[in-house]
Motif scaffolding. Structure first.
Motif, PDB file in Angstrom:
ATOM      1  N   LYS A  85       0.846  -1.202   0.000  1.00  0.00           N
ATOM      2  CA  LYS A  85       0.000   0.000   0.000  1.00  0.00           C
ATOM      3  C   LYS A  85       0.879   1.250   0.000  1.00  0.00           C
ATOM      4  CE  LYS A  85      -3.915  -2.169   2.355  1.00  0.00           C
ATOM      5  NZ  LYS A  85      -4.815  -2.120   3.523  1.00  0.00           N
ATOM      6  N   TYR A 130      -0.697  -7.001  -5.570  1.00  0.00           N
ATOM      7  CA  TYR A 130      -1.724  -6.435  -4.683  1.00  0.00           C
ATOM      8  C   TYR A 130      -3.101  -6.932  -5.083  1.00  0.00           C
ATOM      9  CZ  TYR A 130      -4.505  -2.993  -2.154  1.00  0.00           C
ATOM     10  OH  TYR A 130      -5.414  -2.386  -1.326  1.00  0.00           O
ATOM     11  N   ILE A 144      -3.443 -10.653  -4.116  1.00  0.00           N
ATOM     12  CA  ILE A 144      -3.605 -10.814  -2.675  1.00  0.00           C
ATOM     13  C   ILE A 144      -4.982 -10.337  -2.228  1.00  0.00           C
ATOM     14  CG2 ILE A 144      -2.783  -9.977  -0.441  1.00  0.00           C
ATOM     15  CD1 ILE A 144       0.028 -10.006  -1.571  1.00  0.00           C
ATOM     16  N   SER A 145      -5.468  -9.251  -2.828  1.00  0.00           N
ATOM     17  CA  SER A 145      -6.812  -8.752  -2.491  1.00  0.00           C
ATOM     18  C   SER A 145      -7.879  -9.796  -2.830  1.00  0.00           C
ATOM     19  CB  SER A 145      -7.100  -7.444  -3.238  1.00  0.00           C
ATOM     20  OG  SER A 145      -6.197  -6.437  -2.838  1.00  0.00           O
ATOM     21  N   LYS A 146      -7.741 -10.402  -4.031  1.00  0.00           N
ATOM     22  CA  LYS A 146      -8.695 -11.443  -4.419  1.00  0.00           C
ATOM     23  C   LYS A 146      -8.613 -12.644  -3.480  1.00  0.00           C
ATOM     24  CE  LYS A 146      -8.992 -10.265  -9.337  1.00  0.00           C
ATOM     25  NZ  LYS A 146      -8.732 -10.721 -10.726  1.00  0.00           N
ATOM     26  N   MET A 147      -7.374 -12.989  -3.099  1.00  0.00           N
ATOM     27  CA  MET A 147      -7.209 -14.120  -2.178  1.00  0.00           C
ATOM     28  C   MET A 147      -7.845 -13.821  -0.826  1.00  0.00           C
ATOM     29  SD  MET A 147      -3.290 -15.330  -3.034  1.00  0.00           S
ATOM     30  CE  MET A 147      -3.329 -16.575  -1.751  1.00  0.00           C
ATOM     31  N   LYS A 148      -7.687 -12.569  -0.356  1.00  0.00           N
ATOM     32  CA  LYS A 148      -8.316 -12.191   0.913  1.00  0.00           C
ATOM     33  C   LYS A 148      -9.830 -12.258   0.803  1.00  0.00           C
ATOM     34  CE  LYS A 148      -4.675  -9.180   2.719  1.00  0.00           C
ATOM     35  NZ  LYS A 148      -4.314  -7.792   3.094  1.00  0.00           N
ATOM     36  N   GLN A 149     -10.408 -11.766  -0.314  1.00  0.00           N
ATOM     37  CA  GLN A 149     -11.844 -11.808  -0.514  1.00  0.00           C
ATOM     38  C   GLN A 149     -12.340 -13.249  -0.552  1.00  0.00           C
ATOM     39  OE1 GLN A 149     -13.829  -9.176  -0.474  1.00  0.00           O
ATOM     40  NE2 GLN A 149     -15.642 -10.487  -0.676  1.00  0.00           N
ATOM     41  N   THR A 176     -10.864 -15.739   0.794  1.00  0.00           N
ATOM     42  CA  THR A 176     -10.721 -16.298   2.148  1.00  0.00           C
ATOM     43  C   THR A 176     -11.909 -15.907   3.021  1.00  0.00           C
ATOM     44  OG1 THR A 176      -8.320 -16.187   1.969  1.00  0.00           O
ATOM     45  CG2 THR A 176      -9.240 -16.372   4.186  1.00  0.00           C
ATOM     46  N   LEU A 177     -12.363 -14.654   2.898  1.00  0.00           N
ATOM     47  CA  LEU A 177     -13.534 -14.201   3.654  1.00  0.00           C
ATOM     48  C   LEU A 177     -14.780 -14.993   3.268  1.00  0.00           C
ATOM     49  CD1 LEU A 177     -13.010 -10.312   3.577  1.00  0.00           C
ATOM     50  CD2 LEU A 177     -12.727 -11.852   5.535  1.00  0.00           C
ATOM     51  N   GLU A 178     -14.972 -15.199   1.953  1.00  0.00           N
ATOM     52  CA  GLU A 178     -16.121 -15.976   1.490  1.00  0.00           C
ATOM     53  C   GLU A 178     -16.054 -17.398   2.022  1.00  0.00           C
ATOM     54  OE1 GLU A 178     -18.716 -14.900  -0.111  1.00  0.00           O
ATOM     55  OE2 GLU A 178     -17.949 -12.843  -0.257  1.00  0.00           O
ATOM     56  N   ASN A 216     -14.544 -18.359   4.709  1.00  0.00           N
ATOM     57  CA  ASN A 216     -14.807 -18.327   6.150  1.00  0.00           C
ATOM     58  C   ASN A 216     -16.308 -18.276   6.444  1.00  0.00           C
ATOM     59  OD1 ASN A 216     -12.122 -18.414   6.794  1.00  0.00           O
ATOM     60  ND2 ASN A 216     -11.885 -16.179   6.950  1.00  0.00           N
TER      61      ASN A 216
END
Length: 337
Positions: free
Chosen positions: A230, A257, A260-265, A267-269, A271
């Motif tokens: 960032k 970036y 990683i953002s897509k991977m975080k999203q 991961t949230l889904e 979860n």
């Protein structure tokens, strides 16, 4: 020293300095050798001219033939032995040392011994003696004069019969012009050093200006390696390798970036799905618990019914056996009549 060796800017500058130093050293060396060779040739030309002048001066001041009379050398009727006037006149006009030999021995000269005395009675070098006295040829070049190297010109002295009876010499000590050559070499070294320093400074300035974006790229890659994405940085707008590298690093950062953002999203889904599955599993477990209790009760009832059935069956079998016994008794009773 380690910091300098690990810095590409100083490495390039050091390589440049070494190359320039070698180039200038080689140039200075060959220039000095060439300068010395040309300077000595120039001196030789001057000495040839001076020895011709000396011969003309002798003919003018001392007319007559050369002759050897025992251990004495004459020019016409003038004794040359210890006659320093003519050699000193040659030195005064030409600036060169001068000697006149009878055979291989100096009979008059302005060449001095280390103690300051005139070197009368000293011998000519074997090289010159062989060339001039034995072969009747002039000698031009470097020669040993009483242990000191000189640029020299030797020519034979002939009597009326054309026989070689002595030698006429003019020369200049090598130390006289070596000083000039050394001054020239020092001047070349000084100029080379100044050019090397100035060239190195200019080279360092342009290298620093050219590769300064690499410092920014180094910091950017360090942040990327630590996972810090960032941040913003200015892309060097150029078509050279550094500009292309800067643009590529910027694109790489943005892509990493984005990934990683897509991977975080994702991961949230995931979860959320895992949470729902967990809740559903809890519900199923609760329902399964109730069903398990009912099944246990049913099983217990089934066992009790099975036991009752077994008892009933045993009672039925017992009743059958009793019935058979009663029938047998009745049959026996009938048969008795």
């Amino acid at each position: 020293m380690k910091l300098i060796l690990n810095n590409i800017k100083y490495q390039i500058t050091l390589i440049f300095a070494i190359v320039i130093a070698i180039s200038f050293s080689t140039t200075a060396l060959f220039t000095s050798i060439s300068f010395q060779d040309k300077f000595e040739k120039l001196i030789q030309q001057e000495l040839k001219s001076d020895i011709r002048f000396s011969k003309e001066l002798l003919e003018l001041r001392l007319p007559g033939d050369w002759s050897a009379r025992g251990n004495s050398l004459y020019k016409g009727e003038v004794l040359i032995n210890n006659n320093f006037e003519i050699v000193d006149m040659i030195k005064e006009i030409s600036g060169n040392t001068a000697s006149i030999f009878l055979g291989n021995t100096r009979v008059t000269t302005n060449v001095l011994k280390p103690n300051g005395e005139r070197a009368v009675g000293t011998k000519v070098s074997p090289l010159v003696e062989n060339t001039v006295l034995k072969n009747n040829k002039p000698y031009y070049g470097a020669a040993d004069v009483l242990g000191v190297m000189n640029q020299t010109a030797y020519e034979p002295i002939l009597n009326r019969q054309g026989e070689v009876i002595g030698i006429l010499y003019v020369g200049i000590p090598s130390t006289t012009y070596k000083y000039l050559i050394n001054e020239f070499i020092l001047l070349m070294i000084a100029i080379s050093t100044i050019i090397l320093i100035l060239g190195g400074g200019v080279m360092l300035y342009f290298i620093n200006k050219k590769i300064s974006p690499l410092k920014s790229l180094t910091e950017v890659t360090k942040k990327i390696a630590k996972g810090d994405l960032k941040f913003d940085y200015t892309i060097k707008e150029s078509e050279d390798e550094i500009g292309v590298l800067s643009s590529s690093v910027h694109i790489m950062k943005d892509q990493i970036y984005e990934v990683i953002s897509k991977m975080k999203q994702a991961t949230l889904e995931n979860n959320k799905i895992v949470t729902k599955l967990s809740n559903y599993s809890i519900d199923l477990s609760y329902t399964a618990g109730i069903q398990t209790e009912q099944s246990k009760e049913f099983h217990s009832t089934f066992l009790e019914l099975s036991k009752s059935s077994k008892k009933i069956n045993e009672n039925i079998e017992s009743s059958v056996d009793s019935t058979k016994n009663v029938s047998n008794i009745i049959l026996e009773f009938i048969n008795s009549f």
